[in-house]
Design a protein around this motif. Structure first.
Motif, PDB file in Angstrom:
ATOM      1  N   ALA A 186       0.824  -1.208   0.000  1.00 48.09           N
ATOM      2  CA  ALA A 186       0.000   0.000   0.000  1.00 48.09           C
ATOM      3  C   ALA A 186       0.861   1.262   0.000  1.00 48.09           C
ATOM      4  O   ALA A 186       0.528   2.255  -0.655  1.00 48.09           O
ATOM      5  CB  ALA A 186      -0.943  -0.010   1.202  1.00 48.09           C
ATOM      6  N   ARG A 187       1.994   1.224   0.717  1.00 46.52           N
ATOM      7  CA  ARG A 187       2.864   2.402   0.759  1.00 46.52           C
ATOM      8  C   ARG A 187       3.493   2.663  -0.612  1.00 46.52           C
ATOM      9  O   ARG A 187       3.580   3.806  -1.063  1.00 46.52           O
ATOM     10  CB  ARG A 187       3.943   2.225   1.830  1.00 46.52           C
ATOM     11  CG  ARG A 187       4.809   3.465   2.020  1.00 46.52           C
ATOM     12  CD  ARG A 187       5.664   3.363   3.272  1.00 46.52           C
ATOM     13  NE  ARG A 187       4.822   3.291   4.452  1.00 46.52           N
ATOM     14  CZ  ARG A 187       4.683   2.213   5.198  1.00 46.52           C
ATOM     15  NH1 ARG A 187       5.352   1.111   4.918  1.00 46.52           N
ATOM     16  NH2 ARG A 187       3.882   2.207   6.243  1.00 46.52           N
ATOM     17  N   LEU A 188       3.921   1.593  -1.283  1.00 44.58           N
ATOM     18  CA  LEU A 188       4.469   1.765  -2.632  1.00 44.58           C
ATOM     19  C   LEU A 188       3.395   2.330  -3.553  1.00 44.58           C
ATOM     20  O   LEU A 188       3.654   3.233  -4.367  1.00 44.58           O
ATOM     21  CB  LEU A 188       4.985   0.419  -3.144  1.00 44.58           C
ATOM     22  CG  LEU A 188       5.647   0.394  -4.517  1.00 44.58           C
ATOM     23  CD1 LEU A 188       6.743  -0.668  -4.558  1.00 44.58           C
ATOM     24  CD2 LEU A 188       4.631   0.117  -5.623  1.00 44.58           C
ATOM     25  N   ARG A 189       2.194   1.800  -3.448  1.00 46.31           N
ATOM     26  CA  ARG A 189       1.082   2.309  -4.266  1.00 46.31           C
ATOM     27  C   ARG A 189       0.813   3.780  -3.981  1.00 46.31           C
ATOM     28  O   ARG A 189       0.623   4.582  -4.905  1.00 46.31           O
ATOM     29  CB  ARG A 189      -0.160   1.468  -3.986  1.00 46.31           C
ATOM     30  CG  ARG A 189      -1.401   1.915  -4.745  1.00 46.31           C
ATOM     31  CD  ARG A 189      -2.606   1.147  -4.274  1.00 46.31           C
ATOM     32  NE  ARG A 189      -3.811   1.536  -4.982  1.00 46.31           N
ATOM     33  CZ  ARG A 189      -4.989   1.746  -4.406  1.00 46.31           C
ATOM     34  NH1 ARG A 189      -5.117   1.619  -3.083  1.00 46.31           N
ATOM     35  NH2 ARG A 189      -6.040   2.082  -5.119  1.00 46.31           N
ATOM     36  N   ASP A 190       0.813   4.158  -2.712  1.00 48.72           N
ATOM     37  CA  ASP A 190       0.564   5.565  -2.359  1.00 48.72           C
ATOM     38  C   ASP A 190       1.633   6.479  -2.954  1.00 48.72           C
ATOM     39  O   ASP A 190       1.335   7.603  -3.384  1.00 48.72           O
ATOM     40  CB  ASP A 190       0.523   5.730  -0.837  1.00 48.72           C
ATOM     41  CG  ASP A 190      -0.774   5.219  -0.225  1.00 48.72           C
ATOM     42  OD1 ASP A 190      -1.749   5.040  -0.972  1.00 48.72           O
ATOM     43  OD2 ASP A 190      -0.800   4.982   1.001  1.00 48.72           O
ATOM     44  N   ALA A 191       2.881   5.990  -2.974  1.00 51.17           N
ATOM     45  CA  ALA A 191       3.954   6.797  -3.563  1.00 51.17           C
ATOM     46  C   ALA A 191       3.684   7.058  -5.042  1.00 51.17           C
ATOM     47  O   ALA A 191       3.901   8.170  -5.549  1.00 51.17           O
ATOM     48  CB  ALA A 191       5.300   6.104  -3.380  1.00 51.17           C
ATOM     49  N   LEU A 192       3.187   6.049  -5.751  1.00 50.82           N
ATOM     50  CA  LEU A 192       2.908   6.207  -7.176  1.00 50.82           C
ATOM     51  C   LEU A 192       1.621   6.978  -7.435  1.00 50.82           C
ATOM     52  O   LEU A 192       1.419   7.503  -8.535  1.00 50.82           O
ATOM     53  CB  LEU A 192       2.840   4.836  -7.848  1.00 50.82           C
ATOM     54  CG  LEU A 192       4.165   4.057  -7.869  1.00 50.82           C
ATOM     55  CD1 LEU A 192       3.968   2.683  -8.485  1.00 50.82           C
ATOM     56  CD2 LEU A 192       5.236   4.838  -8.624  1.00 50.82           C
TER      57      LEU A 192
END
Length: 351
Positions: A186-192
């Motif tokens: 989820a954190r990687l997704r939020d970054a993108l």
């Protein structure tokens, strides 16, 4: 071998079940909702005839007894992994009480080995910020880590009383097919998605869930090894390297400001307080800032899979699952390169 598994519908648990079944083991899962089993294991190609399901919760002693009875070995991977301050009660219940119940049942019924999945964040680092498998357990104040540290002490206590407990310490895991969209994915997704333009300086160990699953499956190929503590392969990445790798695999600019962790901690503490009453998730979590700011290095081997492959496969899966748009995924939305596909076919990259 019959392996009883908790957390088998989670990220690491599902991938490990897949690895166990491919090696010819039978698996018995404990799941609160049987309807979650197929969505977690189906995308990994798991033969459902090799998987038995016991419906129940890790805190239920009767359910834990049904799970473990007659099993040769146990993998306890169930955990609430979150830095969301609204989940404090569930973390304490599952991570602490659940570990006591499951490991207690495994010890009484003679399973060997009993693998308890911990986390690198509970270990006390040396003066160089390195953590080793034989390090003492810390007493972190952050809620998730404090509950995992409590679970670690429970596991070590069972081991000190003669139970064949093997404790593993995974890195922050990424990769495809995350059935519950866990904290790291989820954190990687939020970054993108542009929700994390500010990052604390520091870093943390990162690993691939597929490599971690193979590592755990290896433990059941040689039972009777006795009690051990093992670092799961991963490599340290600074937050600058993390964002740079995202830029590399997506081809996007991803404008980002990096600030000293101590400057971001007050923001994390404030958002944690607000999050308790705010109904929507706020990405700026104190726990994530805390872990990055500690900048821990794992004193172990890096995983066999290139980190660009791990990040690329994570982004591609998020796009296929409809969780990122083609614009957000950038060039990672394209199929993997022919070279990567050839390496996989030749077995140079374990799947």
């Amino acid at each position: 071998m019959l392996v009883s598994v908790t957390g088998g519908t989670g990220f690491l648990g599902a991938h490990t079940v897949s690895s166990l079944v491919r090696r010819g083991h039978r698996v018995r899962l404990l799941a609160r909702d049987e309807g979650r089993v197929e969505p977690a294991l189906g995308p990994l190609g798991v033969d459902r005839s090799a998987v038995e399901v016991v419906v129940g919760d890790v805190t239920d002693e009767a359910a834990a007894g049904r799970l473990v009875r007659g099993a040769d070995a146990v993998l306890h991977a169930a955990s609430v992994y979150s830095f969301d301050s609204r989940r404090r009660a569930s973390m304490r219940r599952t991570n602490e009480r659940g570990t006591e119940v499951v490991l207690g049942a495994a010890r009484r019924l003679g399973a060997d080995p009993v693998v308890h999945v911990s986390t690198f964040g509970v270990l006390e680092p040396d003066g160089g910020r390195r953590v080793r498998a034989d390090a003492p357990v810390g007493r972190p104040r952050e809620c998730y880590l404090s509950t995992k540290a409590a679970a670690e002490r429970i596991a070590r206590r069972h081991r000190s009383r003669g139970a064949p407990v093997v404790i593993t310490y995974p890195a922050a895991l990424l990769g495809p097919d995350d059935p519950k969209l866990g904290d790291q994915t989820a954190r990687l997704r939020d970054a993108l998605r542009g929700l994390m333009p500010i990052w604390p300086l520091g870093g943390f160990p990162v690993g691939d869930v597929r490599d971690a699953a193979e590592f755990h499956a290896d433990l059941f190929d040689a039972p009777g090894r006795g009690a051990e503590r093992l670092l799961v392969p991963g490599r340290h990445m600074s937050t600058r390297e993390y964002v740079a790798t995202l830029r590399q695999v997506t081809g996007r600019r991803l404008p980002t400001v990096f600030l000293p962790a101590r400057a971001v901690v007050p923001v994390g503490l404030l958002t944690d307080a607000v999050q308790r009453v705010w109904p929507w998730h706020i990405p700026a979590e104190y726990g994530a800032v805390h872990v990055s700011g500690r900048d821990l290095r794992v004193d172990g081997e890096p995983g066999p899979r290139p980190v660009t492959e791990t990040f690329g496969d994570t982004v591609r899966w998020l796009h296929r699952a409809g969780l990122l748009s083609a614009r957000q995924a950038g060039r990672a939305a394209e199929p993997p390169s022919r070279a990567l596909q050839e390496r996989r076919e030749q077995g140079k990259v374990r799947r």
